[in-house]
Design a protein around this motif. Structure first.
Motif, PDB file in Angstrom:
ATOM      1  N   VAL A  13     -10.836 -35.880 -18.079  1.00 39.03           N
ATOM      2  CA  VAL A  13     -10.923 -35.517 -16.663  1.00 39.03           C
ATOM      3  C   VAL A  13     -10.982 -33.999 -16.517  1.00 39.03           C
ATOM      4  O   VAL A  13     -11.773 -33.473 -15.728  1.00 39.03           O
ATOM      5  N   ARG A  14     -10.170 -33.286 -17.286  1.00 37.23           N
ATOM      6  CA  ARG A  14     -10.194 -31.814 -17.207  1.00 37.23           C
ATOM      7  C   ARG A  14     -11.530 -31.244 -17.658  1.00 37.23           C
ATOM      8  O   ARG A  14     -12.093 -30.360 -17.006  1.00 37.23           O
ATOM      9  N   VAL A  15     -12.033 -31.745 -18.787  1.00 41.40           N
ATOM     10  CA  VAL A  15     -13.332 -31.265 -19.288  1.00 41.40           C
ATOM     11  C   VAL A  15     -14.436 -31.617 -18.295  1.00 41.40           C
ATOM     12  O   VAL A  15     -15.330 -30.799 -18.026  1.00 41.40           O
ATOM     13  N   GLY A  16     -14.382 -32.805 -17.737  1.00 37.67           N
ATOM     14  CA  GLY A  16     -15.376 -33.213 -16.746  1.00 37.67           C
ATOM     15  C   GLY A  16     -15.358 -32.319 -15.517  1.00 37.67           C
ATOM     16  O   GLY A  16     -16.409 -31.978 -14.971  1.00 37.67           O
ATOM     17  N   TYR A  46     -32.997 -25.231 -13.521  1.00 39.30           N
ATOM     18  CA  TYR A  46     -32.800 -26.460 -12.753  1.00 39.30           C
ATOM     19  C   TYR A  46     -32.172 -27.550 -13.619  1.00 39.30           C
ATOM     20  O   TYR A  46     -31.441 -28.401 -13.125  1.00 39.30           O
ATOM     21  N   ALA A  47     -32.451 -27.523 -14.921  1.00 38.18           N
ATOM     22  CA  ALA A  47     -31.844 -28.487 -15.830  1.00 38.18           C
ATOM     23  C   ALA A  47     -30.336 -28.268 -15.926  1.00 38.18           C
ATOM     24  O   ALA A  47     -29.577 -29.221 -16.105  1.00 38.18           O
ATOM     25  N   LEU A  48     -29.887 -27.035 -15.787  1.00 33.53           N
ATOM     26  CA  LEU A  48     -28.449 -26.755 -15.810  1.00 33.53           C
ATOM     27  C   LEU A  48     -27.728 -27.395 -14.629  1.00 33.53           C
ATOM     28  O   LEU A  48     -26.534 -27.688 -14.711  1.00 33.53           O
ATOM     29  N   CYS A  49     -28.454 -27.618 -13.557  1.00 29.17           N
ATOM     30  CA  CYS A  49     -27.839 -28.265 -12.388  1.00 29.17           C
ATOM     31  C   CYS A  49     -27.416 -29.693 -12.703  1.00 29.17           C
ATOM     32  O   CYS A  49     -26.534 -30.243 -12.031  1.00 29.17           O
ATOM     33  N   MET A  50     -28.016 -30.282 -13.718  1.00 34.89           N
ATOM     34  CA  MET A  50     -27.650 -31.644 -14.106  1.00 34.89           C
ATOM     35  C   MET A  50     -26.235 -31.716 -14.666  1.00 34.89           C
ATOM     36  O   MET A  50     -25.681 -32.806 -14.824  1.00 34.89           O
ATOM     37  N   LEU A  51     -25.646 -30.570 -14.964  1.00 32.44           N
ATOM     38  CA  LEU A  51     -24.273 -30.570 -15.470  1.00 32.44           C
ATOM     39  C   LEU A  51     -23.294 -31.123 -14.438  1.00 32.44           C
ATOM     40  O   LEU A  51     -22.221 -31.611 -14.807  1.00 32.44           O
ATOM     41  N   MET A  52     -23.652 -31.055 -13.161  1.00 26.35           N
ATOM     42  CA  MET A  52     -22.771 -31.650 -12.146  1.00 26.35           C
ATOM     43  C   MET A  52     -22.633 -33.149 -12.386  1.00 26.35           C
ATOM     44  O   MET A  52     -21.522 -33.684 -12.398  1.00 26.35           O
ATOM     45  N   GLY A  53     -23.739 -33.811 -12.585  1.00 30.20           N
ATOM     46  CA  GLY A  53     -23.701 -35.250 -12.833  1.00 30.20           C
ATOM     47  C   GLY A  53     -23.032 -35.590 -14.152  1.00 30.20           C
ATOM     48  O   GLY A  53     -22.260 -36.548 -14.250  1.00 30.20           O
ATOM     49  N   VAL A  54     -23.302 -34.799 -15.174  1.00 26.51           N
ATOM     50  CA  VAL A  54     -22.683 -35.027 -16.481  1.00 26.51           C
ATOM     51  C   VAL A  54     -21.171 -34.857 -16.386  1.00 26.51           C
ATOM     52  O   VAL A  54     -20.408 -35.660 -16.923  1.00 26.51           O
ATOM     53  N   ILE A  58     -18.266 -37.633 -17.143  1.00 23.94           N
ATOM     54  CA  ILE A  58     -17.174 -37.395 -18.099  1.00 23.94           C
ATOM     55  C   ILE A  58     -15.827 -37.629 -17.431  1.00 23.94           C
ATOM     56  O   ILE A  58     -14.940 -38.284 -17.999  1.00 23.94           O
ATOM     57  N   ALA A  59     -15.658 -37.100 -16.228  1.00 21.02           N
ATOM     58  CA  ALA A  59     -14.396 -37.292 -15.507  1.00 21.02           C
ATOM     59  C   ALA A  59     -14.181 -38.762 -15.167  1.00 21.02           C
ATOM     60  O   ALA A  59     -13.055 -39.271 -15.275  1.00 21.02           O
ATOM     61  N   ALA A  60     -15.223 -39.455 -14.779  1.00 20.29           N
ATOM     62  CA  ALA A  60     -15.094 -40.883 -14.473  1.00 20.29           C
ATOM     63  C   ALA A  60     -14.717 -41.671 -15.724  1.00 20.29           C
ATOM     64  O   ALA A  60     -13.911 -42.612 -15.655  1.00 20.29           O
ATOM     65  N   ALA A  61     -15.263 -41.284 -16.871  1.00 20.52           N
ATOM     66  CA  ALA A  61     -14.895 -41.944 -18.118  1.00 20.52           C
ATOM     67  C   ALA A  61     -13.414 -41.708 -18.428  1.00 20.52           C
ATOM     68  O   ALA A  61     -12.731 -42.602 -18.939  1.00 20.52           O
ATOM     69  N   GLY A  62     -12.908 -40.519 -18.114  1.00 19.27           N
ATOM     70  CA  GLY A  62     -11.487 -40.249 -18.312  1.00 19.27           C
ATOM     71  C   GLY A  62     -10.606 -41.088 -17.413  1.00 19.27           C
ATOM     72  O   GLY A  62      -9.550 -41.572 -17.834  1.00 19.27           O
ATOM     73  N   VAL A  63     -11.042 -41.271 -16.182  1.00 18.98           N
ATOM     74  CA  VAL A  63     -10.273 -42.112 -15.252  1.00 18.98           C
ATOM     75  C   VAL A  63     -10.269 -43.561 -15.731  1.00 18.98           C
ATOM     76  O   VAL A  63      -9.229 -44.225 -15.734  1.00 18.98           O
ATOM     77  N   VAL A  64     -11.426 -44.045 -16.169  1.00 17.27           N
ATOM     78  CA  VAL A  64     -11.508 -45.421 -16.663  1.00 17.27           C
ATOM     79  C   VAL A  64     -10.657 -45.582 -17.919  1.00 17.27           C
ATOM     80  O   VAL A  64      -9.947 -46.581 -18.081  1.00 17.27           O
ATOM     81  N   ARG A  65     -10.688 -44.582 -18.793  1.00 18.41           N
ATOM     82  CA  ARG A  65      -9.880 -44.656 -20.021  1.00 18.41           C
ATOM     83  C   ARG A  65      -8.389 -44.665 -19.700  1.00 18.41           C
ATOM     84  O   ARG A  65      -7.623 -45.412 -20.312  1.00 18.41           O
ATOM     85  N   SER A  66      -7.975 -43.852 -18.737  1.00 17.85           N
ATOM     86  CA  SER A  66      -6.567 -43.845 -18.333  1.00 17.85           C
ATOM     87  C   SER A  66      -6.163 -45.183 -17.733  1.00 17.85           C
ATOM     88  O   SER A  66      -5.078 -45.701 -18.022  1.00 17.85           O
ATOM     89  N   ALA A  67      -7.021 -45.749 -16.901  1.00 20.37           N
ATOM     90  CA  ALA A  67      -6.717 -47.044 -16.292  1.00 20.37           C
ATOM     91  C   ALA A  67      -6.652 -48.134 -17.350  1.00 20.37           C
ATOM     92  O   ALA A  67      -5.766 -49.001 -17.312  1.00 20.37           O
ATOM     93  N   TRP A  68      -7.560 -48.084 -18.308  1.00 20.60           N
ATOM     94  CA  TRP A  68      -7.563 -49.081 -19.363  1.00 20.60           C
ATOM     95  C   TRP A  68      -6.314 -48.965 -20.235  1.00 20.60           C
ATOM     96  O   TRP A  68      -5.717 -49.970 -20.614  1.00 20.60           O
TER      97      TRP A  68
END
Length: 74
Positions: A13-16, A46-54, A58-68
């Motif tokens: 979540v922090r890295v995300g 403009y490709a660097l703007c995709m880092l928002m989605g990435v 990453i943060a969503a994966a951290g939340v799912v991992r914590s919930a799991w």
């Protein structure tokens, strides 16, 4: 006073969040010339703007991992 132990997905979540804010900053910098009437940046910027989605993924994966991990303990 001791610090609480970090959960399973806290680091993700922090890295995300960091990656997301870097992408948000890149978006602001990339869009600014369009409003200022100057030459736009190259497509790589403009490709660097995709880092928002990435970062969000990453943060969503951290939340799912914590919930799991919490569900496994219960």
């Amino acid at each position: 006073m001791s610090t609480p132990p970090s959960g399973a997905g806290d680091r993700l979540v922090r890295v995300g969040a960091i990656v997301f804010f870097i992408g948000a900053l890149a978006t602001l910098v990339t869009v600014a010339p369009l409003f200022l009437g100057t030459d736009p940046f190259p497509p790589f910027a403009y490709a660097l703007c995709m880092l928002m989605g990435v970062g969000f993924l990453i943060a969503a994966a951290g939340v799912v991992r914590s919930a799991w991990a919490g569900r496994q303990r219960a």
